[in-house]
Design a protein around this motif. Structure first.
Motif, mmCIF file in Angstrom:
data_model
loop_
_atom_site.group_PDB
_atom_site.id
_atom_site.type_symbol
_atom_site.label_atom_id
_atom_site.label_comp_id
_atom_site.label_asym_id
_atom_site.label_seq_id
_atom_site.Cartn_x
_atom_site.Cartn_y
_atom_site.Cartn_z
ATOM 1 N N UNK A 77 19.623 24.352 -19.978
ATOM 2 C CA UNK A 77 19.829 25.381 -20.995
ATOM 3 C C UNK A 77 21.315 25.699 -21.051
ATOM 4 N N UNK A 78 21.932 25.456 -22.199
ATOM 5 C CA UNK A 78 23.352 25.707 -22.378
ATOM 6 C C UNK A 78 23.553 26.569 -23.623
ATOM 7 N N UNK A 79 23.540 27.899 -23.463
ATOM 8 C CA UNK A 79 23.708 28.754 -24.633
ATOM 9 C C UNK A 79 25.097 28.665 -25.249
ATOM 10 N N UNK A 80 26.067 28.170 -24.507
ATOM 11 C CA UNK A 80 27.424 28.066 -25.027
ATOM 12 C C UNK A 80 27.629 26.827 -25.884
ATOM 13 N N UNK A 81 26.677 25.884 -25.868
ATOM 14 C CA UNK A 81 26.837 24.666 -26.671
ATOM 15 C C UNK A 81 26.754 24.970 -28.163
ATOM 16 N N UNK A 82 26.037 26.034 -28.530
ATOM 17 C CA UNK A 82 25.946 26.424 -29.947
ATOM 18 C C UNK A 82 27.189 27.173 -30.406
ATOM 19 N N UNK A 84 31.014 26.892 -29.522
ATOM 20 C CA UNK A 84 32.095 26.226 -28.789
ATOM 21 C C UNK A 84 33.200 27.179 -28.312
ATOM 22 N N UNK A 85 33.460 28.243 -29.060
ATOM 23 C CA UNK A 85 34.494 29.190 -28.653
ATOM 24 C C UNK A 85 34.003 30.094 -27.525
ATOM 25 N N UNK A 90 34.741 33.545 -21.397
ATOM 26 C CA UNK A 90 34.415 33.629 -19.974
ATOM 27 C C UNK A 90 35.667 33.891 -19.147
ATOM 28 N N UNK A 91 35.465 34.473 -17.967
ATOM 29 C CA UNK A 91 36.582 34.647 -17.043
ATOM 30 C C UNK A 91 36.970 33.276 -16.477
ATOM 31 N N UNK A 92 38.091 33.212 -15.793
ATOM 32 C CA UNK A 92 38.546 31.944 -15.201
ATOM 33 C C UNK A 92 37.522 31.421 -14.203
#
Length: 134
Positions: A77-82, A84-85, A90-92
């Motif tokens: 599950x990759x919610x950030x793939x939808x 891209x920004x 996210x923090x470092x």
């Protein structure tokens, strides 16, 4: 790969068709574990078993569903793939953890191509602590 904790459930019980035929049948979901942000979890299962992820605060809302199979035993599950920004929000430290998981998935793909088996660990792995021979 989620920046938030999620609960992993096994979709136990009856299939959708069986429940439509008999309204008395109830599906019993079994919670397996809580997965921390940017972490992974595993369980022993059989091909055909279904799983879903929910936010830790709302077990009635699934954010991701998957079925384990011989060809693809791993659900990602990759919610950030939808979005891209989204990685830039996210923090470092979170970006490092996210990129480490993405690197592991890339290694898993290459490992599957080379061996024909699924990679079920994290890459890179620490060196073994106990050697069997010199």
């Amino acid at each position: 790969l989620s920046p938030k904790s999620l609960d992993l459930y096994w979709d136990g019980g009856f299939s959708e068709e069986e429940r439509k035929k008999n309204k008395k049948l109830r599906k019993k979901d079994t919670k397996i574990t809580t997965i921390g942000p940017f972490e992974s979890a595993g369980t022993a299962t059989f091909p055909g078993h279904q799983f879903h992820l929910t936010p830790t605060y709302d077990a009635s809302h699934s954010v991701y569903r998957f079925v384990a199979s011989n060809e693809d035993p791993i659900g990602v599950y990759d919610p950030l793939s939808d979005e891209p920004e989204g990685i830039y929000k996210l923090t470092t430290e979170e970006q490092f953890k996210y990129n480490a998981q993405k690197l592991n998935l890339a290694y898993a793909r290459d490992y599957h191509i080379a061996t024909g088996r699924a990679w079920l660990s994290m890459f890179p792995r620490p060196k073994p602590m106990h050697f069997m021979w010199k």
